[in-house]
Design a protein around this motif. Structure first.
Motif, PDB file in Angstrom:
ATOM      1  N   PHE A  27     -60.452 -12.337   1.111  1.00 15.20           N
ATOM      2  CA  PHE A  27     -61.363 -11.377   1.721  1.00 15.20           C
ATOM      3  C   PHE A  27     -60.551 -10.253   2.349  1.00 15.20           C
ATOM      4  O   PHE A  27     -59.381 -10.420   2.690  1.00 15.20           O
ATOM      5  CB  PHE A  27     -62.223 -12.037   2.814  1.00 15.20           C
ATOM      6  N   GLY A  28     -61.171  -9.127   2.512  1.00 12.51           N
ATOM      7  CA  GLY A  28     -60.558  -8.033   3.278  1.00 12.51           C
ATOM      8  C   GLY A  28     -59.440  -7.319   2.573  1.00 12.51           C
ATOM      9  O   GLY A  28     -58.649  -6.615   3.213  1.00 12.51           O
ATOM     10  N   GLY A  29     -59.302  -7.509   1.247  1.00 13.35           N
ATOM     11  CA  GLY A  29     -58.326  -6.722   0.505  1.00 13.35           C
ATOM     12  C   GLY A  29     -56.908  -7.231   0.528  1.00 13.35           C
ATOM     13  O   GLY A  29     -56.015  -6.589  -0.037  1.00 13.35           O
ATOM     14  N   ILE A  30     -56.638  -8.374   1.158  1.00  9.89           N
ATOM     15  CA  ILE A  30     -55.283  -8.932   1.160  1.00  9.89           C
ATOM     16  C   ILE A  30     -55.075  -9.711  -0.145  1.00  9.89           C
ATOM     17  O   ILE A  30     -55.913 -10.520  -0.540  1.00  9.89           O
ATOM     18  CB  ILE A  30     -55.051  -9.845   2.374  1.00  9.89           C
ATOM     19  N   ALA A  31     -53.963  -9.492  -0.815  1.00 11.89           N
ATOM     20  CA  ALA A  31     -53.684 -10.159  -2.080  1.00 11.89           C
ATOM     21  C   ALA A  31     -53.528 -11.661  -1.869  1.00 11.89           C
ATOM     22  O   ALA A  31     -53.097 -12.120  -0.799  1.00 11.89           O
ATOM     23  CB  ALA A  31     -52.427  -9.583  -2.710  1.00 11.89           C
ATOM     24  N   ALA A  32     -53.880 -12.421  -2.918  1.00 12.20           N
ATOM     25  CA  ALA A  32     -53.819 -13.882  -2.824  1.00 12.20           C
ATOM     26  C   ALA A  32     -52.401 -14.366  -2.519  1.00 12.20           C
ATOM     27  O   ALA A  32     -52.200 -15.299  -1.725  1.00 12.20           O
ATOM     28  CB  ALA A  32     -54.315 -14.506  -4.128  1.00 12.20           C
ATOM     29  N   ALA A  33     -51.412 -13.741  -3.144  1.00 10.45           N
ATOM     30  CA  ALA A  33     -50.027 -14.158  -2.900  1.00 10.45           C
ATOM     31  C   ALA A  33     -49.631 -13.930  -1.450  1.00 10.45           C
ATOM     32  O   ALA A  33     -48.907 -14.740  -0.853  1.00 10.45           O
ATOM     33  CB  ALA A  33     -49.078 -13.409  -3.834  1.00 10.45           C
ATOM     34  N   GLU A  34     -50.127 -12.837  -0.865  1.00 10.85           N
ATOM     35  CA  GLU A  34     -49.800 -12.539   0.531  1.00 10.85           C
ATOM     36  C   GLU A  34     -50.494 -13.518   1.470  1.00 10.85           C
ATOM     37  O   GLU A  34     -49.930 -13.933   2.487  1.00 10.85           O
ATOM     38  CB  GLU A  34     -50.192 -11.102   0.864  1.00 10.85           C
ATOM     39  N   VAL A  35     -51.734 -13.896   1.131  1.00  9.43           N
ATOM     40  CA  VAL A  35     -52.434 -14.895   1.941  1.00  9.43           C
ATOM     41  C   VAL A  35     -51.639 -16.204   1.954  1.00  9.43           C
ATOM     42  O   VAL A  35     -51.442 -16.814   3.007  1.00  9.43           O
ATOM     43  CB  VAL A  35     -53.862 -15.130   1.391  1.00  9.43           C
ATOM     44  N   LEU A  36     -51.174 -16.626   0.783  1.00  9.07           N
ATOM     45  CA  LEU A  36     -50.381 -17.857   0.702  1.00  9.07           C
ATOM     46  C   LEU A  36     -49.068 -17.706   1.467  1.00  9.07           C
ATOM     47  O   LEU A  36     -48.647 -18.632   2.174  1.00  9.07           O
ATOM     48  CB  LEU A  36     -50.104 -18.202  -0.758  1.00  9.07           C
ATOM     49  N   ARG A  37     -48.405 -16.564   1.348  1.00  9.53           N
ATOM     50  CA  ARG A  37     -47.123 -16.364   2.026  1.00  9.53           C
ATOM     51  C   ARG A  37     -47.290 -16.442   3.535  1.00  9.53           C
ATOM     52  O   ARG A  37     -46.486 -17.090   4.238  1.00  9.53           O
ATOM     53  CB  ARG A  37     -46.533 -15.011   1.638  1.00  9.53           C
TER      54      ARG A  37
END
Length: 617
Positions: free
Chosen positions: A325-335
């Motif tokens: 949600f909110g435009g954050i990339a999936a890889a960044e969410v995981l990181r």
């Protein structure tokens, strides 16, 4: 001196006696040749008598008695040439059997020979070579190129490139990075690396394997004991035919010829060679079968009881889907989530960190970290406030927007990890303990190969068990089980036939012991399960179960083939000898041909059959 060494020397006595006796006959010295042949035969008779007495004291009666009677009878009737030929053939057959067993045990001997005796340990004075028993948990060790990993532990700096073939049967070297586990007994084929000892030597994987291998080598299969009982029947048959030949013909030489043909019986040669060959073949494929009893039982199983976690599934959750949600990339969410979870020892946190590292993400150092046990973690990552944990924990720290979409990820057999950044939901990660690749094909193959009933027995909730099974060919599902309940299920399933139980955890150990055959996932499972089980899969691949069954069935079939053919040919030869159609010397040669044939046939169990992987090397 070991018996195998004695056999090697013993065969030289009748061989030399036969040659010198023939030379004496060439120079027309028949009396001297008879003396030489008699003396050489007596040496073998004395050794044979000692072996028979030793066996009788153990309560074992075999066809060595026939060999003793045939040589004694030949000497008694003046057939000294036949006596020395029988002595040579008998001693040669025993030596050939010993060679065949050594050939069959080659893989196991190689495994035992790899056992390390020392380790290179770091200390205040630098590196020092110490006895393996001196290594303690937490010691920092150096594993040099070409060294065998001395104890179980983890890589501590650098990359380890390991040949695990001797332990798992896998031919391709594997890489282990900093913090990843290494198991004792594997060979370092890369550069030197440091490791931290996680277990002492006697508790490490390789030491346990050696104990199990030694136990397997000492065991005697029920089939071999059955062979001993058959030997008594064959002994009686041999004596009856010999006595009848003498009674009806009045010629004692015919009786001698009958006894010669029955010496020694392939029954006592084929079974142990085929069984040990099967054990060795299985060991080469990363399957440790603890003796002949287990090998035979494997060939007869009709019911399979499976544990779920770590057996039917991998035993570790993996991220299978994501929502952001909110435009954050999936890889960044995981990181961000993994960076925050570095402060936690929770199993889900460790899995997130491992997943991020496997994807090559660079984790940041968390600050101002706070963990709520069992709920989640909050920390500052690169200047941003990150919260990671269960849905309730994380949504309680946000405005609740997008919570329904987050809950839609939820599955019965999965865990949703919620992630918030700066007070707003940033995404969710679904972690599922997936069914092992090829599990469905394996179960169908087992069904086709003789398994009539497949049962899942798990301590997980029923909904989780149902979700995992899906379309798998499972007949019955038992969930919410305590260890004693698993034992009760195994016992109840015996009504349908011999039961094989496969598990990996400490809670599976009682059920593994209760089953006719217990199979442990030894590569990733608990030591309790491995010690209790009859079969240990040293490689973390469930399909090796099918290979184990195929090897067991083939080894048993080859043993029975050899016994049937050998006894049949021996009986035919005895009947021919009873009618005076062959002499004692010819009978000795005929029986040796039969013995060689059955031993060579038994050694076929070392090779690959249908349903097995490729031969090593």
């Amino acid at each position: 001196m070991r018996l195998t060494d004695l056999r090697a020397y013993l065969v030289a006595v009748p061989a030399a006696g036969l040659v010198f006796g023939l030379v004496a006959r060439w120079f027309d010295r028949p009396a001297l040749s008879d003396q030489i042949w008699t003396g050489a035969t007596l040496v073998v008779l004395i050794a044979l008598a000692i072996e028979i007495v030793t066996s009788l004291r153990r309560g074992e009666v075999g066809l060595d008695i026939v060999a003793f009677l045939s040589m004694s009878a030949a000497l008694a009737v003046g057939e000294t040439l036949a006596a020395v030929v029988v002595a040579l053939m008998y001693a040669g057959g025993q030596n050939l059997e010993a060679f065949a067993e050594r050939r069959a045990r080659r893989e196991m001997a190689a495994l035992l020979g790899r056992a390390p005796r020392t380790a290179m340990r770091y200390g205040d004075g630098g590196l020092a070579e110490v006895a393996l028993d001196a290594v303690a948990v937490g010691d920092r060790l150096l594993v040099r190129q070409g060294d065998v990993v001395p104890v179980d532990g983890t890589v501590s700096g650098g990359i380890a490139i390991l040949d695990e073939a001797a332990i798992t049967g896998e031919a391709v070297p594997v890489q282990r990075r900093d913090g990843q586990p290494v198991i004792s007994g594997t060979l370092n084929v890369g550069g030197p690396f440091d490791m931290l000892a996680g277990r002492i030597a006697r508790d490490s994987t390789f030491a346990g394997i050696i104990r199990m291998v030694e136990s397997a080598q000492r065991s005697k299969a029920p089939m071999a004991r059955l062979a001993d009982r058959y030997a008594l029947v064959f002994l009686a048959v041999s004596l009856v035919i010999a006595g009848a030949a003498w009674f009806f013909s009045g010629d004692p030489v015919r009786a001698v010829a009958v006894l010669v043909v029955a010496t020694p019986c392939p029954l006592i040669l084929a079974v142990p060679v085929a069984i040990v060959s099967g054990l060795s073949r299985a060991a080469a494929r990363g399957i440790l079968i603890k003796g002949g009893k287990a090998l035979e039982a494997l060939a007869r199983v009709r019911v399979l009881v499976l544990d779920k976690t770590g057996t039917l599934t991998r035993g570790e959750a993996r991220i299978t889907s994501e929502v952001v949600f909110g435009g954050i990339a999936a890889a960044e969410v995981l990181r961000l989530a993994a960076s925050a979870d570095q402060v936690s020892k929770h199993v889900v946190a460790r899995t997130l960190v491992a997943e991020a590292e496997a994807r090559g993400l660079v984790l940041s150092v968390p600050t101002d970290a706070r963990e709520t046990p069992g709920e989640g973690v909050t920390a500052r990552i690169d200047g941003r406030q990150v919260s990671v944990g269960g849905i309730g924990f994380v949504t309680g720290l946000t405005d609740g927007a997008d919570a329904d979409a987050l809950r839609s990820l939820k599955k019965d057999n999965g865990v949703v990890v919620a992630v918030a950044v700066d007070g707003r939901l940033a995404g969710g990660l679904l972690m599922v303990d997936e069914v092992r690749t090829g599990a469905a094909d394996l179960l169908r193959h087992l069904r086709a190969s003789g398994i009539d009933r497949i049962v899942l027995a798990t301590g997980d909730r029923r909904a989780v068990a149902d979700a995992v099974v899906g379309d798998l060919p499972v007949d019955v599902i038992h969930a919410d089980l305590a260890p004693d309940a698993k034992v009760a299920i195994v016992i109840a399933e015996r009504a349908y036939g011999p039961v094989m139980m496969i598990g990996d955890g400490v809670n599976d150990a009682p059920a593994l012991a209760a089953a006719e055959i217990g199979v442990a996932m030894g590569a990733t499972g608990s030591s309790a399960a491995s010690e209790t089980a009859d079969v240990v899969l040293l490689v973390d691949q469930l399909d090796r179960v099918a290979e184990a069954i195929a090897i067991a069935a083939r080894s048993r079939s080859i043993a029975l083939q050899s016994v049937g053919a050998g006894i049949g040919l021996s009986v035919v030869g005895m009947i021919v000898a009873a009618f005076g159609l062959i002499t004692p010397v010819q009978g000795a040669v005929l029986q040796e041909v039969i013995d060689v044939a059955v031993i060579l046939n038994a050694l076929r169990a070392l090779g690959a059959g249908r349903g097995e992987g490729p031969s090593p090397g």
